[in-house]
Design a protein around this motif. Structure first.
Motif, PDB file in Angstrom:
ATOM      1  N   GLN A 131       0.847  -1.196   0.000  1.00  0.00           N
ATOM      2  CA  GLN A 131       0.000   0.000   0.000  1.00  0.00           C
ATOM      3  C   GLN A 131       0.879   1.241   0.000  1.00  0.00           C
ATOM      4  O   GLN A 131       1.586   1.501   0.973  1.00  0.00           O
ATOM      5  CB  GLN A 131      -0.896  -0.018   1.246  1.00  0.00           C
ATOM      6  CG  GLN A 131      -1.741   1.237   1.451  1.00  0.00           C
ATOM      7  CD  GLN A 131      -2.268   1.334   2.890  1.00  0.00           C
ATOM      8  OE1 GLN A 131      -2.033   0.453   3.719  1.00  0.00           O
ATOM      9  NE2 GLN A 131      -2.955   2.422   3.186  1.00  0.00           N
ATOM     10  N   ILE A 132       0.842   1.987  -1.087  1.00  0.00           N
ATOM     11  CA  ILE A 132       1.529   3.278  -1.138  1.00  0.00           C
ATOM     12  C   ILE A 132       0.471   4.334  -0.855  1.00  0.00           C
ATOM     13  O   ILE A 132      -0.526   4.433  -1.572  1.00  0.00           O
ATOM     14  CB  ILE A 132       2.199   3.481  -2.512  1.00  0.00           C
ATOM     15  CG1 ILE A 132       3.285   2.418  -2.725  1.00  0.00           C
ATOM     16  CG2 ILE A 132       2.779   4.895  -2.625  1.00  0.00           C
ATOM     17  CD1 ILE A 132       3.974   2.479  -4.081  1.00  0.00           C
ATOM     18  N   ASP A 133       0.670   5.121   0.207  1.00  0.00           N
ATOM     19  CA  ASP A 133      -0.432   5.955   0.709  1.00  0.00           C
ATOM     20  C   ASP A 133       0.109   6.980   1.698  1.00  0.00           C
ATOM     21  O   ASP A 133       1.071   6.704   2.419  1.00  0.00           O
ATOM     22  CB  ASP A 133      -1.440   5.032   1.424  1.00  0.00           C
ATOM     23  CG  ASP A 133      -2.853   5.591   1.478  1.00  0.00           C
ATOM     24  OD1 ASP A 133      -3.012   6.819   1.554  1.00  0.00           O
ATOM     25  OD2 ASP A 133      -3.790   4.770   1.469  1.00  0.00           O
ATOM     26  N   ALA A 134      -0.505   8.144   1.753  1.00  0.00           N
ATOM     27  CA  ALA A 134      -0.181   9.102   2.824  1.00  0.00           C
ATOM     28  C   ALA A 134      -0.844   8.691   4.131  1.00  0.00           C
ATOM     29  O   ALA A 134      -0.337   8.989   5.212  1.00  0.00           O
ATOM     30  CB  ALA A 134      -0.643  10.499   2.431  1.00  0.00           C
ATOM     31  N   HIS A 135      -1.985   8.015   4.011  1.00  0.00           N
ATOM     32  CA  HIS A 135      -2.802   7.690   5.177  1.00  0.00           C
ATOM     33  C   HIS A 135      -2.768   6.187   5.457  1.00  0.00           C
ATOM     34  O   HIS A 135      -2.744   5.386   4.520  1.00  0.00           O
ATOM     35  CB  HIS A 135      -4.257   8.125   4.930  1.00  0.00           C
ATOM     36  CG  HIS A 135      -4.385   9.533   4.423  1.00  0.00           C
ATOM     37  ND1 HIS A 135      -4.276   9.836   3.081  1.00  0.00           N
ATOM     38  CD2 HIS A 135      -4.556  10.703   5.067  1.00  0.00           C
ATOM     39  CE1 HIS A 135      -4.395  11.147   2.917  1.00  0.00           C
ATOM     40  NE2 HIS A 135      -4.564  11.705   4.104  1.00  0.00           N
ATOM     41  N   ALA A 136      -2.811   5.831   6.743  1.00  0.00           N
ATOM     42  CA  ALA A 136      -2.755   4.406   7.092  1.00  0.00           C
ATOM     43  C   ALA A 136      -4.048   3.685   6.695  1.00  0.00           C
ATOM     44  O   ALA A 136      -4.029   2.494   6.418  1.00  0.00           O
ATOM     45  CB  ALA A 136      -2.492   4.248   8.584  1.00  0.00           C
ATOM     46  N   SER A 214      -1.674  -1.509  -4.004  1.00  0.00           N
ATOM     47  CA  SER A 214      -2.721  -0.503  -3.896  1.00  0.00           C
ATOM     48  C   SER A 214      -2.055   0.862  -3.798  1.00  0.00           C
ATOM     49  O   SER A 214      -1.381   1.175  -2.824  1.00  0.00           O
ATOM     50  CB  SER A 214      -3.592  -0.772  -2.665  1.00  0.00           C
ATOM     51  OG  SER A 214      -4.660   0.156  -2.631  1.00  0.00           O
ATOM     52  N   LEU A 215      -2.251   1.639  -4.841  1.00  0.00           N
ATOM     53  CA  LEU A 215      -1.543   2.913  -4.926  1.00  0.00           C
ATOM     54  C   LEU A 215      -2.519   4.077  -4.817  1.00  0.00           C
ATOM     55  O   LEU A 215      -3.247   4.385  -5.760  1.00  0.00           O
ATOM     56  CB  LEU A 215      -0.762   2.954  -6.253  1.00  0.00           C
ATOM     57  CG  LEU A 215       0.436   3.893  -6.296  1.00  0.00           C
ATOM     58  CD1 LEU A 215       1.380   3.497  -7.417  1.00  0.00           C
ATOM     59  CD2 LEU A 215       0.038   5.341  -6.423  1.00  0.00           C
ATOM     60  N   ASP A 216      -2.535   4.668  -3.632  1.00  0.00           N
ATOM     61  CA  ASP A 216      -3.304   5.891  -3.419  1.00  0.00           C
ATOM     62  C   ASP A 216      -2.415   7.030  -3.922  1.00  0.00           C
ATOM     63  O   ASP A 216      -1.269   7.174  -3.469  1.00  0.00           O
ATOM     64  CB  ASP A 216      -3.599   6.028  -1.914  1.00  0.00           C
ATOM     65  CG  ASP A 216      -4.558   7.164  -1.596  1.00  0.00           C
ATOM     66  OD1 ASP A 216      -4.474   8.217  -2.262  1.00  0.00           O
ATOM     67  OD2 ASP A 216      -5.369   7.006  -0.666  1.00  0.00           O
ATOM     68  N   VAL A 217      -2.936   7.817  -4.855  1.00  0.00           N
ATOM     69  CA  VAL A 217      -2.050   8.829  -5.469  1.00  0.00           C
ATOM     70  C   VAL A 217      -1.563   9.865  -4.450  1.00  0.00           C
ATOM     71  O   VAL A 217      -0.559  10.542  -4.701  1.00  0.00           O
ATOM     72  CB  VAL A 217      -2.700   9.538  -6.684  1.00  0.00           C
ATOM     73  CG1 VAL A 217      -2.999   8.541  -7.802  1.00  0.00           C
ATOM     74  CG2 VAL A 217      -3.931  10.330  -6.296  1.00  0.00           C
ATOM     75  N   ASP A 218      -2.222   9.941  -3.281  1.00  0.00           N
ATOM     76  CA  ASP A 218      -1.706  10.872  -2.272  1.00  0.00           C
ATOM     77  C   ASP A 218      -0.451  10.342  -1.573  1.00  0.00           C
ATOM     78  O   ASP A 218       0.183  11.058  -0.792  1.00  0.00           O
ATOM     79  CB  ASP A 218      -2.794  11.311  -1.281  1.00  0.00           C
ATOM     80  CG  ASP A 218      -3.314  10.191  -0.388  1.00  0.00           C
ATOM     81  OD1 ASP A 218      -2.560   9.251  -0.081  1.00  0.00           O
ATOM     82  OD2 ASP A 218      -4.495  10.275   0.012  1.00  0.00           O
ATOM     83  N   GLY A 219      -0.081   9.090  -1.867  1.00  0.00           N
ATOM     84  CA  GLY A 219       1.200   8.577  -1.375  1.00  0.00           C
ATOM     85  C   GLY A 219       2.369   9.319  -2.000  1.00  0.00           C
ATOM     86  O   GLY A 219       3.399   9.553  -1.364  1.00  0.00           O
ATOM     87  N   LEU A 220       2.196   9.708  -3.267  1.00  0.00           N
ATOM     88  CA  LEU A 220       3.229  10.522  -3.914  1.00  0.00           C
ATOM     89  C   LEU A 220       3.169  11.942  -3.361  1.00  0.00           C
ATOM     90  O   LEU A 220       2.172  12.367  -2.786  1.00  0.00           O
ATOM     91  CB  LEU A 220       3.021  10.551  -5.436  1.00  0.00           C
ATOM     92  CG  LEU A 220       3.603   9.355  -6.198  1.00  0.00           C
ATOM     93  CD1 LEU A 220       2.647   8.181  -6.151  1.00  0.00           C
ATOM     94  CD2 LEU A 220       3.909   9.715  -7.636  1.00  0.00           C
ATOM     95  N   ASP A 221       4.240  12.669  -3.554  1.00  0.00           N
ATOM     96  CA  ASP A 221       4.267  14.040  -3.052  1.00  0.00           C
ATOM     97  C   ASP A 221       3.242  14.898  -3.802  1.00  0.00           C
ATOM     98  O   ASP A 221       3.073  14.752  -5.017  1.00  0.00           O
ATOM     99  CB  ASP A 221       5.670  14.617  -3.229  1.00  0.00           C
ATOM    100  CG  ASP A 221       5.816  15.885  -2.409  1.00  0.00           C
ATOM    101  OD1 ASP A 221       5.948  15.763  -1.175  1.00  0.00           O
ATOM    102  OD2 ASP A 221       5.747  16.985  -2.991  1.00  0.00           O
TER     103      ASP A 221
END
Ligand SMILES: [Mn+2]
Length: 305
Positions: A131-136, A214-221
């Motif tokens: 999971q790539i994400d800003a949020h858990a 699972s790639l949440d685009v908010d994981g990127l800067d």
């Protein structure tokens, strides 16, 4: 037909496709910025503006992999949020028909990952989710809802999935305690990601069995993809993201699919939608290269020749 296909190139048909793309414009529980239902259409539209050749993998999408973009999942605008669980189960049932092909789902809000995963595997306890994400996304409830973009990884963890979370920089104390207490959750926070980078790559390279990205685009800067509902500073760079996906693709695992979620179509800044389309293209290219490598390794004639 071509207009609705990723890259705008003709589909070989569902049965002949190597990889499938599923638009799922789910938007029911967003908490701040709205518009995730606009994501899949904008990504597909933007995909027509990018090159079909990938200079890194040498994949040429004119030839291989053959892609088929499925009809978007219908989301009833009048569906109340308390029927989300039913909707997820119904879509999971549909997705189960697409197993054996690499499936990339375009969101839509992050909750859809639950439906995709339940469609792709019989036993979630076998699955590792990267999971790539800003949020858990590990809250038990968000705004009194158990089914929400903020609870999706909690629900999947409860089903037995193992989680490798990367780039996390927004969570509650309760979520942090769950991470500390659960051996099935490995979290690489953004604040010390550089220090733990090699450890992370080694962990990804060792994963066996089915893997789902699972790639949440908010994981990127947000300097790369600002157009998302709840952006957070200190995200992953493009190069870091590519290295992570490459490492998953090169591992001894069975990579079954991916999703790209939480993107909101926006003309500001221009090109943001093309960036997300390129992200999808790179996922498809890395996964296709991997299939090619496997075929080469397993073919006796290639070994002999
Ligand atoms: Mn998320």
């Amino acid at each position: 037909m071509e207009l609705t296909q990723f890259f705008g190139i003709p589909s070989p048909g569902l049965d002949a496709a190597d990889a499938l793309i599923l638009p799922w414009p789910l938007e029911k529980t967003v908490s701040y910025g709205t518009g995730t239902q606009s994501g899949p259409g904008a990504i597909i539209e933007a995909s027509r503006q990018i090159e079909l050749f990938d200079e890194e993998t040498l994949i040429d999408f004119q030839e291989r992999p053959r892609l088929h973009t499925l009809e978007p999942i219908e989301v009833d605008a009048a569906m109340p949020a308390d029927r989300l669980q039913e909707h997820l189960a119904a879509v999971a049932h549909t997705i189960a028909r697409f197993r054996e092909r690499f499936l990339v789902t375009l969101g839509g809000e992050h909750l859809l990952t639950y439906g995709v995963v339940l469609g792709l595997v019989d036993n979630p306890a076998d699955l590792t989710i990267v999971q790539i994400d800003a949020h858990a996304d590990l809250a038990d409830e968000l705004g009194k809802r158990r089914w929400s973009h903020g609870t999706v990884m909690r629900r999947l963890w409860e089903r037995g999935c193992r989680l490798v979370q990367i780039g996390i920089r927004s969570l509650s104390k309760a979520e942090h305690e769950l991470i500390e207490d659960s051996p099935r959750i490995e979290t690489f926070f953004a604040h010390n990601l550089t220090r733990r980078w090699v450890e992370l790559l080694e962990l990804l390279a060792r994963i066996e069995g089915p893997v789902y990205l699972s790639l949440d685009v908010d994981g990127l800067d947000p300097s790369i993809i600002p157009s998302t509902g709840t952006p957070q500073p200190n995200g992953l760079s493009w190069q870091q993201t590519m290295e992570l996906i490459r490492t998953v693709a090169a591992g001894p695992n069975d990579w079954i699919g991916a999703d790209v979620v939480e993107f909101i179509a926006s003309p500001h800044p221009p090109g943001c939608d093309i960036t997300v389309a390129r992200l999808v293209m790179k996922i498809l290219a890395y996964s296709a290269l991997r299939v090619g490598v496997r075929e080469l390794n397993e073919s006796p004639s290639d070994v002999a020749g």
